[in-house]
Design a protein around this motif. Structure first.
Motif, PDB file in Angstrom:
ATOM      1  N   GLY A 117      70.683 -58.068-116.310  1.00  0.00           N
ATOM      2  CA  GLY A 117      71.362 -57.295-115.300  1.00  0.00           C
ATOM      3  C   GLY A 117      71.227 -55.808-115.528  1.00  0.00           C
ATOM      4  N   ALA A 118      71.586 -55.053-114.521  1.00  0.00           N
ATOM      5  CA  ALA A 118      71.496 -53.602-114.600  1.00  0.00           C
ATOM      6  C   ALA A 118      72.523 -53.048-115.577  1.00  0.00           C
ATOM      7  CB  ALA A 118      71.727 -53.018-113.213  1.00  0.00           C
ATOM      8  N   VAL A 119      72.093 -52.076-116.355  1.00  0.00           N
ATOM      9  CA  VAL A 119      72.950 -51.498-117.390  1.00  0.00           C
ATOM     10  C   VAL A 119      73.147 -50.011-117.126  1.00  0.00           C
ATOM     11  CG1 VAL A 119      73.251 -51.049-119.848  1.00  0.00           C
ATOM     12  CG2 VAL A 119      72.173 -53.182-119.095  1.00  0.00           C
ATOM     13  N   VAL A 120      74.402 -49.602-117.240  1.00  0.00           N
ATOM     14  CA  VAL A 120      74.754 -48.187-117.098  1.00  0.00           C
ATOM     15  C   VAL A 120      75.445 -47.744-118.386  1.00  0.00           C
ATOM     16  CG1 VAL A 120      76.158 -46.515-115.833  1.00  0.00           C
ATOM     17  CG2 VAL A 120      74.983 -48.358-114.602  1.00  0.00           C
ATOM     18  N   SER A 121      74.982 -46.641-118.920  1.00  0.00           N
ATOM     19  CA  SER A 121      75.591 -46.137-120.150  1.00  0.00           C
ATOM     20  C   SER A 121      76.311 -44.830-119.877  1.00  0.00           C
ATOM     21  CB  SER A 121      74.535 -45.931-121.234  1.00  0.00           C
ATOM     22  OG  SER A 121      73.699 -44.829-120.908  1.00  0.00           O
ATOM     23  N   GLN A 122      77.290 -44.535-120.697  1.00  0.00           N
ATOM     24  CA  GLN A 122      77.997 -43.260-120.630  1.00  0.00           C
ATOM     25  C   GLN A 122      78.073 -42.680-122.022  1.00  0.00           C
ATOM     26  OE1 GLN A 122      81.359 -44.571-117.536  1.00  0.00           O
ATOM     27  NE2 GLN A 122      81.743 -42.495-118.313  1.00  0.00           N
ATOM     28  N   HIS A 123      77.965 -41.355-122.058  1.00  0.00           N
ATOM     29  CA  HIS A 123      78.053 -40.667-123.335  1.00  0.00           C
ATOM     30  C   HIS A 123      78.759 -39.343-123.151  1.00  0.00           C
ATOM     31  CE1 HIS A 123      76.930 -39.382-127.365  1.00  0.00           C
ATOM     32  NE2 HIS A 123      76.636 -38.219-126.830  1.00  0.00           N
ATOM     33  N   PRO A 124      79.740 -39.010-123.981  1.00  0.00           N
ATOM     34  CA  PRO A 124      80.231 -39.814-125.092  1.00  0.00           C
ATOM     35  C   PRO A 124      81.222 -40.882-124.615  1.00  0.00           C
ATOM     36  CG  PRO A 124      81.435 -37.769-124.969  1.00  0.00           C
ATOM     37  CD  PRO A 124      80.400 -37.711-123.878  1.00  0.00           C
ATOM     38  N   SER A 125      81.589 -41.778-125.493  1.00  0.00           N
ATOM     39  CA  SER A 125      82.579 -42.791-125.138  1.00  0.00           C
ATOM     40  C   SER A 125      83.995 -42.236-125.318  1.00  0.00           C
ATOM     41  CB  SER A 125      82.388 -44.049-125.980  1.00  0.00           C
ATOM     42  OG  SER A 125      82.469 -43.731-127.359  1.00  0.00           O
ATOM     43  N   TRP A 126      84.137 -41.262-126.209  1.00  0.00           N
ATOM     44  CA  TRP A 126      85.441 -40.667-126.463  1.00  0.00           C
ATOM     45  C   TRP A 126      85.228 -39.221-126.896  1.00  0.00           C
ATOM     46  CZ3 TRP A 126      89.604 -43.099-130.212  1.00  0.00           C
ATOM     47  CH2 TRP A 126      90.838 -42.520-129.939  1.00  0.00           C
ATOM     48  N   VAL A 127      85.956 -38.324-126.280  1.00  0.00           N
ATOM     49  CA  VAL A 127      85.835 -36.917-126.643  1.00  0.00           C
ATOM     50  C   VAL A 127      87.229 -36.286-126.686  1.00  0.00           C
ATOM     51  CG1 VAL A 127      85.362 -36.277-124.244  1.00  0.00           C
ATOM     52  CG2 VAL A 127      84.768 -34.703-126.074  1.00  0.00           C
ATOM     53  N   ILE A 128      87.436 -35.493-127.728  1.00  0.00           N
ATOM     54  CA  ILE A 128      88.671 -34.734-127.877  1.00  0.00           C
ATOM     55  C   ILE A 128      88.276 -33.259-127.895  1.00  0.00           C
ATOM     56  CG2 ILE A 128      90.698 -34.279-129.303  1.00  0.00           C
ATOM     57  CD1 ILE A 128      90.322 -37.069-130.522  1.00  0.00           C
ATOM     58  N   CYS A 129      88.939 -32.463-127.094  1.00  0.00           N
ATOM     59  CA  CYS A 129      88.572 -31.044-127.047  1.00  0.00           C
ATOM     60  C   CYS A 129      89.824 -30.186-126.923  1.00  0.00           C
ATOM     61  CB  CYS A 129      87.615 -30.760-125.885  1.00  0.00           C
ATOM     62  SG  CYS A 129      88.383 -30.932-124.268  1.00  0.00           S
ATOM     63  N   LYS A 130      89.635 -28.910-127.197  1.00  0.00           N
ATOM     64  CA  LYS A 130      90.734 -27.969-127.067  1.00  0.00           C
ATOM     65  C   LYS A 130      90.859 -27.512-125.622  1.00  0.00           C
ATOM     66  CE  LYS A 130      90.544 -26.066-131.758  1.00  0.00           C
ATOM     67  NZ  LYS A 130      90.353 -24.830-132.560  1.00  0.00           N
ATOM     68  N   SER A 131      92.035 -27.145-125.245  1.00  0.00           N
ATOM     69  CA  SER A 131      92.273 -26.648-123.903  1.00  0.00           C
ATOM     70  C   SER A 131      91.427 -25.401-123.649  1.00  0.00           C
ATOM     71  CB  SER A 131      93.762 -26.314-123.741  1.00  0.00           C
ATOM     72  OG  SER A 131      94.045 -25.901-122.437  1.00  0.00           O
ATOM     73  N   GLY A 132      90.803 -25.343-122.491  1.00  0.00           N
ATOM     74  CA  GLY A 132      89.981 -24.189-122.138  1.00  0.00           C
ATOM     75  C   GLY A 132      88.491 -24.411-122.327  1.00  0.00           C
ATOM     76  N   THR A 133      88.121 -25.439-123.051  1.00  0.00           N
ATOM     77  CA  THR A 133      86.699 -25.719-123.248  1.00  0.00           C
ATOM     78  C   THR A 133      86.172 -26.598-122.126  1.00  0.00           C
ATOM     79  OG1 THR A 133      87.147 -27.659-124.620  1.00  0.00           O
ATOM     80  CG2 THR A 133      86.915 -25.536-125.744  1.00  0.00           C
ATOM     81  N   SER A 134      84.855 -26.653-122.025  1.00  0.00           N
ATOM     82  CA  SER A 134      84.210 -27.502-121.019  1.00  0.00           C
ATOM     83  C   SER A 134      83.593 -28.712-121.691  1.00  0.00           C
ATOM     84  CB  SER A 134      83.132 -26.707-120.268  1.00  0.00           C
ATOM     85  OG  SER A 134      83.716 -25.681-119.500  1.00  0.00           O
ATOM     86  N   VAL A 135      83.641 -29.807-120.997  1.00  0.00           N
ATOM     87  CA  VAL A 135      83.144 -31.069-121.542  1.00  0.00           C
ATOM     88  C   VAL A 135      82.162 -31.692-120.550  1.00  0.00           C
ATOM     89  CG1 VAL A 135      83.778 -33.408-122.232  1.00  0.00           C
ATOM     90  CG2 VAL A 135      85.277 -31.481-122.804  1.00  0.00           C
ATOM     91  N   LYS A 136      81.029 -32.134-121.063  1.00  0.00           N
ATOM     92  CA  LYS A 136      80.024 -32.770-120.207  1.00  0.00           C
ATOM     93  C   LYS A 136      79.956 -34.250-120.538  1.00  0.00           C
ATOM     94  CE  LYS A 136      75.977 -30.880-119.227  1.00  0.00           C
ATOM     95  NZ  LYS A 136      74.579 -30.415-119.346  1.00  0.00           N
ATOM     96  N   ILE A 137      79.989 -35.067-119.513  1.00  0.00           N
ATOM     97  CA  ILE A 137      79.878 -36.524-119.658  1.00  0.00           C
ATOM     98  C   ILE A 137      78.608 -36.966-118.941  1.00  0.00           C
ATOM     99  CG2 ILE A 137      80.959 -38.757-119.224  1.00  0.00           C
ATOM    100  CD1 ILE A 137      83.651 -37.248-119.010  1.00  0.00           C
ATOM    101  N   GLU A 138      77.788 -37.736-119.643  1.00  0.00           N
ATOM    102  CA  GLU A 138      76.537 -38.219-119.060  1.00  0.00           C
ATOM    103  C   GLU A 138      76.658 -39.674-118.630  1.00  0.00           C
ATOM    104  OE1 GLU A 138      73.200 -35.530-121.427  1.00  0.00           O
ATOM    105  OE2 GLU A 138      73.361 -37.694-121.806  1.00  0.00           O
ATOM    106  N   CYS A 139      76.030 -39.965-117.526  1.00  0.00           N
ATOM    107  CA  CYS A 139      75.976 -41.326-117.015  1.00  0.00           C
ATOM    108  C   CYS A 139      74.511 -41.657-116.741  1.00  0.00           C
ATOM    109  CB  CYS A 139      76.786 -41.434-115.725  1.00  0.00           C
ATOM    110  SG  CYS A 139      76.739 -43.055-114.927  1.00  0.00           S
ATOM    111  N   ARG A 140      74.013 -42.692-117.379  1.00  0.00           N
ATOM    112  CA  ARG A 140      72.610 -43.060-117.235  1.00  0.00           C
ATOM    113  C   ARG A 140      72.440 -44.507-116.791  1.00  0.00           C
ATOM    114  NH1 ARG A 140      69.021 -39.449-119.660  1.00  0.00           N
ATOM    115  NH2 ARG A 140      70.018 -37.909-121.020  1.00  0.00           N
ATOM    116  N   SER A 141      71.535 -44.713-115.861  1.00  0.00           N
ATOM    117  CA  SER A 141      71.126 -46.073-115.522  1.00  0.00           C
ATOM    118  C   SER A 141      69.909 -46.376-116.391  1.00  0.00           C
ATOM    119  CB  SER A 141      70.784 -46.175-114.036  1.00  0.00           C
ATOM    120  OG  SER A 141      69.792 -45.242-113.669  1.00  0.00           O
TER     121      SER A 141
END
Lengths: 116, 112
Positions: free
Chosen positions: A1-25
């Motif tokens: 079947g088709a697989v979709v991944s996400q990275h990271p699975s868990w992220v902790i950051c300080k207030s005010g920072t930017s966070v990027k989440i990737e989604c890949r087929s």
């Protein structure tokens, strides 16, 4: 079947920072990808729909300048939470549909974001 | 507007017994698809079963079957011979107009 991944699975950051989440087929080309937000014990809330090569369509109430979505290729979409604050802490899930099974979405495993 | 309603926030079933989860939907579209998704504690969404609205025959996948009542806009999920691994959140969803609409979910507990 088709697989979709996400990275990271868990992220902790300080207030005010930017966070990027990737989604890949991983084994198919995704014509459309969806980004959802899910609070504990609640349903999935659609944030935006992104099609490769075009601007994302945001749902009402979702700040497009805060949640930047880029669907640069048929296998990759990214969600950037800019200047994250504690209220942005949530579980973010992406999903993808193909041009062949357009009525079935394949979900990523989700990303847990915690903003301190 | 499209809506999906799950009226049972929580359900429980004895292991090996049968349980039915309710779902109603409302759409003005004639072309749509209905789904049941399972979300275990890992939070990975898993497709349980799918029903095309134009098909009258109820979909079946092993121990999972649906009762699709198009006129009543009802789409219930029956789980037979319940197993401990069936414990999860179950979401009913409707796909139409290139968008998926989810219900609020039903938390299923399986009692050993």
């Amino acid at each position: 079947g088709a697989v979709v991944s996400q990275h990271p699975s868990w992220v902790i950051c300080k207030s005010g920072t930017s966070v990027k989440i990737e989604c890949r087929s991983l084994d198919f080309q995704a014509t459309t990808m969806f980004w959802y937000r899910q609070f504990p014990k609640q349903s999935l809330m659609l944030m935006a729909t992104s099609n490769e090569g075009s601007k994302a369509t945001y749902e009402q109430g979702v700040e497009k300048d805060k949640f930047l979505i880029n669907h640069a290729s048929l296998t990759l979409s990214t969600l950037t939470v800019t200047s994250a604050h504690p209220e942005d802490s949530s579980f973010y899930i992406c999903s993808a549909i193909t041009g062949y099974t357009y009525n079935e979405q394949f979900f990523g495993p989700g990303t847990r974001l915690t903003v301190l | 507007a499209q809506t999906v309603t799950q009226s049972q926030p929580e359900m429980s079933v004895q292991e090996a017994e049968t349980v039915t989860l309710s779902c109603t939907y409302d759409t003005s579209e004639s072309d749509y698809y209905l789904f049941w998704y399972k979300q275990p504690p890992s939070r990975q969404m898993i497709l349980v079963i799918r029903q095309e609205a134009y098909k009258q025959q109820n979909a079946t996948e092993n121990r999972f079957s649906v009762n699709f009542q198009k006129a009543a806009k009802s789409f219930s999920l029956k789980i037979s011979d319940s197993q401990l691994g069936d414990a999860a959140m179950y979401f009913c969803a409707c796909y139409t107009g290139n968008q998926f609409y989810f219900g609020t979910g039903t938390s299923l507990t399986v009692i050993p």
